[in-house]
Write a protein that holds these residues in place. Structure first.
Motif, short mmCIF file in Angstrom:
data_model
loop_
_atom_site.label_atom_id
_atom_site.label_comp_id
_atom_site.label_asym_id
_atom_site.label_seq_id
_atom_site.Cartn_x
_atom_site.Cartn_y
_atom_site.Cartn_z
N ILE A 88 4.90 -9.83 -5.12
CA ILE A 88 5.23 -8.40 -5.08
C ILE A 88 4.27 -7.65 -6.00
O ILE A 88 4.06 -8.05 -7.15
CB ILE A 88 6.71 -8.18 -5.46
N VAL A 89 3.67 -6.59 -5.46
CA VAL A 89 2.66 -5.87 -6.25
C VAL A 89 3.11 -4.48 -6.67
O VAL A 89 2.52 -3.88 -7.57
CB VAL A 89 1.31 -5.77 -5.49
N PHE A 90 4.13 -3.94 -6.01
CA PHE A 90 4.56 -2.60 -6.38
C PHE A 90 5.95 -2.31 -5.83
O PHE A 90 6.35 -2.87 -4.81
CB PHE A 90 3.59 -1.53 -5.83
N VAL A 124 8.48 1.03 -5.01
CA VAL A 124 8.67 2.49 -4.93
C VAL A 124 10.14 2.77 -5.26
O VAL A 124 11.03 2.28 -4.57
CB VAL A 124 8.32 3.03 -3.53
N ASP A 159 10.90 1.22 -1.60
CA ASP A 159 10.12 0.19 -0.91
C ASP A 159 9.72 -0.87 -1.90
O ASP A 159 9.54 -0.60 -3.09
CB ASP A 159 8.81 0.75 -0.33
N GLU A 164 6.56 -3.67 -2.15
CA GLU A 164 5.29 -3.97 -1.48
C GLU A 164 4.69 -5.28 -1.97
O GLU A 164 4.69 -5.57 -3.17
CB GLU A 164 4.26 -2.86 -1.80
N SER A 165 4.17 -6.05 -1.02
CA SER A 165 3.29 -7.16 -1.38
C SER A 165 1.90 -6.77 -0.90
O SER A 165 1.69 -5.65 -0.46
CB SER A 165 3.76 -8.46 -0.73
N VAL A 193 5.10 -4.47 3.55
CA VAL A 193 5.94 -3.54 2.82
C VAL A 193 7.32 -3.64 3.43
O VAL A 193 7.47 -3.83 4.63
CB VAL A 193 5.38 -2.10 2.89
N GLU A 250 11.32 -2.00 3.34
CA GLU A 250 12.19 -0.93 2.85
C GLU A 250 13.35 -1.53 2.07
O GLU A 250 13.87 -2.58 2.42
CB GLU A 250 12.74 -0.13 4.03
#
Lengths: 437, 119, 473
Positions: B34-36, B38, B54, B56-57, B61, B63
């Protein structure tokens, strides 16, 4: 065997035999009822010599002016030879988007250096790998400032009309309210803007120097824009930024604009180069391709397309932008231009424009072309007076000079760059004086 | 501790108020690194079954769906600089805390969730 | 990895010299002025030359070698195209010049629009869109404007097959539509029953690529077009794969109402490392009143009262359009048809040579590209599609498109194009067959590839977690 095809008739037949098809049956998966039952109604292919003659004849039917005093978003600047050289280098020209990082470090690094130069000029933390042009950069930036409860964006009417029109096209079916702010005397003033700011405003877009060449008082406006909780988008001129405060220093959250002036030819409007840069807070809202620095398995510095989770190929219908390309070759061209000019050269290009525009404006004022807006300006300005703008255009056209752009019955929007020296400006004044008298 | 799940792999702690919300071990595994993340803002309303953020990898992505309705009272901002904690300790890492009512009957209990056929 | 240009900087060094100032200095207000010079590289022309030569050696284009990147149509870009686009009569004209002073440009654009109409069977073209995705967005806005002009406001949905490019649903979203995804049938085409199930008077359009991203021509296209038209929807043609069908069949004759083309694919203008491209949009007569502002019609730019508005500044990527026009003049109608024929033959030949070694996702005659699934290979050896691709880099070949379309596991999408020789195809096939044997005997070889590139595999997780998007100066 021609037209860039390599297979000989014998090879073609051998391949058809291998796949068990004939010329007639290769396209059998297309229903016969749909097939085109005649040859394409296009002329016979020409030899390279004939193509050259035909295209050269078309090019010769266009008038390339010896002197160009017109900008309005498309500027004539000197392009050093080395810029053209690398802008046509095959390894860059004939590559696709650098998906395979190990094989594409040259392109990735050139984009990273372009992003770095844009960040340095704008004062921002991150930039994308570029978009089609300044107008689409501005249109793409609108989505970046929206919040759940803030869906209105204010745009000064001193922004390039084509940029405003593009934003309106882009946002017409979205849950976004675009409002134009009417200005007086060629610039946006705080008294006009302040009453419009409230808790529904997501952002304000200002062009600086604006479409009329006028320096907006961005630093002052930004204080109130931020106090209202809105974001500031500055549409700026990259060359002017070598002399003027950067958008970030003026308070911008997002810097966008047209970078054609960095080594790209006029080219009848394209291809150009839209840049987009922003602060760390908003960097993950940037659309389009972005190159980032990382390391390889040996720990060596490397570059790669990054933050892809924002993009259409992953988000599909949830993506706010369908951008799938960038103007990499234009960004490379701009990077080479910035490198060979250096900070000193870029500043001198900007200074030449600034100085010569002011000189020219003063001379024009003396012969009946007063400034339309009594405001500080950079290298573009609007004159008014009693002369008919299209008459002025016609007079100068006869002398192979492209006049300022007629923007009203008597108004002309002039642009002066390093390509027009003082002697030429004096000659323009002399022609106008003599022929309009 | 009563941890209930959505079929979309988010969990909520039903017996603690405000209610912590996170993602399952299966979810973090399926996404990969996982990079981020939201995140919503404190004060934002959330609705059961609707997106609140969200995760994100690099190449995907996903939800984040809220397992309950209510109001966000805390967001785990440490995730912005260290999203990898969701990979390392998904059950010990809450993403948001929500003031609201958990509709327990509409969610899946932990034993059933873990036994589910997931893809 | 090379030095950054900024790392070559030496204070006081400079490249090009400019003329001396010949006009007096201007005093602007201090509050407007930058206090420090931008920290950009101070380098000589020699430094710049060596730097970009070094970068060019770490780039790879179709001029360097085989580039079978599916759906991207990496064909040879004829040099005459670039040469024509560098003529001063094209590069030196200002977009606001009076029409009488740019007659050559207008004639060229008008000619290109007419040629594209003939190739696609459409009634009019706009050259303003600057790339494929830009064309898609334009096309969907045209569709929306059309429905609205008829007060047909119930239409809020656009249908997109699950094999479509990601730009299709994203463009639909930008036009304010919601997206209905439909599955593919076992042959890889549109599942007609699934389509029927979602058709209603809420459907604005169906977006389709034909041949689709699996390289297959959908034989049911006429029926699909009828079904969509019957409920009042329009048909959008994604022209990404037009290179398969020139002179054989035309989108206009298949029933499509609007089409975008990627001139940087089919019409051989270079890709430039990601752009600039050009994405002209063609329409049937019913959509003509809505064309974007800045569209050339009868060699002028008329004000269209019902226009969707402006898509960008001025008239599109003119120099890219010059290249495409040059290409069409070189090939002519017959040459374009022959290009498509060879593109399809090359793809089928390569597929034929590979199909015994790697499963073809949807067997049968393909068009200009085909998709292999490496799922079996991965299951038996642990070698993934990506690993195989990385090993191709060491062989001086740009890998095919990986992991797309999404509906095929471990997909490799291969598009050889017409400008490759039988020898190149045979070499590629031999390499792929050798790879399979090697994957079985030595899977680790692939997991550590590439070996000879300027950098090894890059850490994309680090790049996304802690983004560094500019040099520290």
């Amino acid at each position: 065997m021609s037209d860039y095809l390599l297979s000989t008739p014998a090879q073609t037949q051998a391949m058809l035999d291998t796949v068990g098809k004939t010329r007639e049956t290769l396209f059998d998966s297309i229903p016969a009822s749909l097939k085109l039952k005649r040859p394409l109604n296009l002329p016979k292919g020409l030899s390279e010599m004939e193509v050259l003659a035909k295209l050269s004849a078309l090019a010769a039917k266009n008038k390339v002016y010896a002197t160009i005093l017109r900008g309005a978003g498309a500027e004539h600047h000197y392009i050093p030879a080395v810029v053209k050289n690398f802008g046509s280098r095959e390894e860059f020209v004939s590559a696709y988007t650098p998906y395979q990082a190990e094989f594409s470090q040259g392109i990735l690094q050139s984009i990273f250096e372009y992003q770095s130069a844009i960040c340095e000029l704008t004062g921002m933390d991150g930039a994308n790998a570029s978009v089609y042009d300044g107008a689409t950069a501005a249109a793409e930036s609108i989505q970046m400032v929206l919040e759940r409860t803030r869906k209105t964006v204010l745009i000064a009417d001193t922004v390039n009309p084509q940029t405003i029109a593009t934003i309106q096209t882009y946002t017409q079916y979205l849950d976004i309210d675009i409002r134009l702010v009417e200005t007086k005397n060629g610039a946006l003033d705080l008294a006009t803007l302040k009453p419009l700011l409230n808790e529904t405003i997501a952002g304000v877009l200002v062009q600086h120097p604006n479409y009329w060449g006028v320096l907006e008082d961005v630093g002052t406006l930004s204080v109130d824009i931020h106090a209202a909780g809105a974001k500031l988008i500055v549409y700026g001129h990259p060359l002017a930024m070598t002399v003027l405060k950067s958008p970030r220093a003026l308070g911008a959250d997002i810097a966008v604009g047209e970078a054609q002036s960095l080594g790209l030819s006029l080219a009848y409007g394209g291809p150009y180069l839209g840049y987009m840069a922003t602060t760390n807070d908003l960097v993950r809202r940037l659309p389009g391709r972005i190159v980032g620095q990382t390391v390889d398995t040996d720990g060596k510095r490397a570059f790669v397309l990054t933050l892809q989770a924002r993009e259409q190929h992953i988000r599909r219908e949830k993506a706010t932008s369908s951008l799938c390309s960038n103007q990499a070759l234009c960004a490379l061209t701009a990077s080479v231009y910035v490198a060979v000019m250096g900070p000193q050269g870029l500043t001198e290009v900007a200074q030449h424009g600034l100085r010569r525009a002011h000189y020219f404006q003063k001379e024009l004022a003396k012969i009946g072309f007063p400034l339309a807006y009594n405001q500080p300006f950079f290298h573009e300005f609007v004159t008014t007076g009693n002369f008919n703008a299209i008459d002025v255009e016609a007079v100068l056209d006869r002398h192979n000079i492209l006049s300022g752009l007629p923007v009203g019955e008597h108004e002309l929007l002039w642009c002066v760059t390093e390509t027009t020296d003082k002697a030429t400006l004096d000659r323009v004044i002399a022609i106008l004086k003599e022929e309009l008298a | 501790m009563k941890r209930l799940y959505l079929p979309s792999h988010e969990w909520v702690l039903a017996d603690q108020a405000p209610h912590a919300v996170g993602i399952s071990d299966h979810a973090q595994h399926a996404l990969g690194d996982i990079v981020f993340v939201v995140l919503p803002a404190v004060g934002d309303p959330v609705t059961q079954g609707e997106r609140f953020g969200d995760v994100e990898s690099v190449k995907a992505v996903s939800e984040l769906i809220s397992p309950l309705s209510g109001k966000v009272v805390a967001v785990n901002e440490a995730l912005l600089s260290a999203p990898e904690t969701l990979n390392q300790d998904p059950l010990g890492t809450w993403i948001i805390q929500v003031e609201g009512t958990v509709n327990e009957a509409s969610l899946i209990d932990e034993a059933t969730y873990l036994a589910m056929d997931k893809d | 990895m090379s030095q950054l240009i900024f790392e070559r900087s030496v204070t006081g060094r400079r490249g090009i010299r400019l003329p001396d100032y010949d006009c007096p200095a201007v005093n602007l207000d201090d509050t407007q002025l930058r206090s420090t010079t931008p920290r950009l590289a101070s380098v000589s022309e020699v430094d710049v030359t060596r730097h970009y030569m070094a970068l060019s050696r770490q780039a790879f284009g179709v001029d360097n070698g085989f580039y079978p990147l599916g759906s991207c149509t990496m064909k040879h870009n004829p040099k005459i195209n670039d040469h024509m686009a560098s003529l001063a009569g094209f590069t030196g004209i200002h977009p606001t010049q009076n029409l009488e002073t740019v007659e050559g440009a207008l004639e060229l654009m008008d000619g290109l629009q007419r040629d594209l109409c003939e190739v696609t069977g459409m009634d009019a073209f706009t050259l303003q869109p600057s790339a494929g995705a830009h064309g898609e967005f334009t096309g969907l806005l045209l569709i929306r404007a059309y429905h609205q002009s008829r007060n047909d406001t119930k239409r809020t949905k656009v249908i997109v097959p699950d094999s479509a490019h990601g730009t299709n649903p994203a463009s639909a979203n930008m036009a304010g539509y919601s997206v209905v995804s439909i599955p593919s049938n076992p042959q890889g085409g549109v599942d007609v029953e699934a389509l029927k199930a979602v058709l209603s008077d809420e459907i604005a359009a169906l977006m389709l690529t034909n041949p689709n991203t699996l390289g297959l021509f959908d034989p049911n296209i006429a029926q699909i077009a009828d079904l969509v038209h019957q409920v009042g929807g329009l048909l959008y043609y994604d022209g990404a794969n037009l290179n398969a069908i020139m002179g054989q069949v035309r989108p206009g004759d298949m029933g499509f109402d609007v089409v975008h083309l990627n001139l940087h694919k089919t019409f051989s203008t270079p890709h430039g490392g990601g752009g600039p491209g050009s994405g002209p949009v063609g329409v049937k007569g019913l959509l003509m009143p809505f064309l974007p502002e800045g569209t050339l019609i009868d060699k002028t730019y008329p004000k269209l009262p019902k226009s969707i508005g402006r898509m960008r500044s001025y008239f599109g990527n003119f120099l890219v359009n010059v290249r495409a026009y040059t290409y069409i003049q070189s090939l002519g109608g017959e040459g374009l048809a022959e290009a498509s024929f060879m593109a399809v033959l090359n793809a089928n030949y390569l597929m034929e040579r590979l199909k015994a070694h790697y499963p073809v996702a949807y067997p049968g005659t393909c068009m200009h590209e085909f998709v292999l699934s490496l799922q079996d290979l991965k299951d038996s050896t642990g070698v993934r599609a990506m690993d195989l691709c990385k090993a191709m880099l060491d062989n001086g070949i740009h890998p095919p498109t990986m992991y797309f379309p999404l509906i095929v596991h471990e997909a490799l999408m291969i598009e050889p194009t017409e400008t490759e020789s039988k020898e190149t195809l045979d070499d590629f096939a031999d390499m792929m067959i050798g790879f399979k044997e090697k994957a079985i005997s030595d899977p680790d070889f692939f997991k550590n590839a590439p070996y000879t590139t300027p950098v090894k595999r890059v850490d994309d997780v680090l790049a996304a977690r802690k983004p560094i998007l500019k040099a520290s100066l």
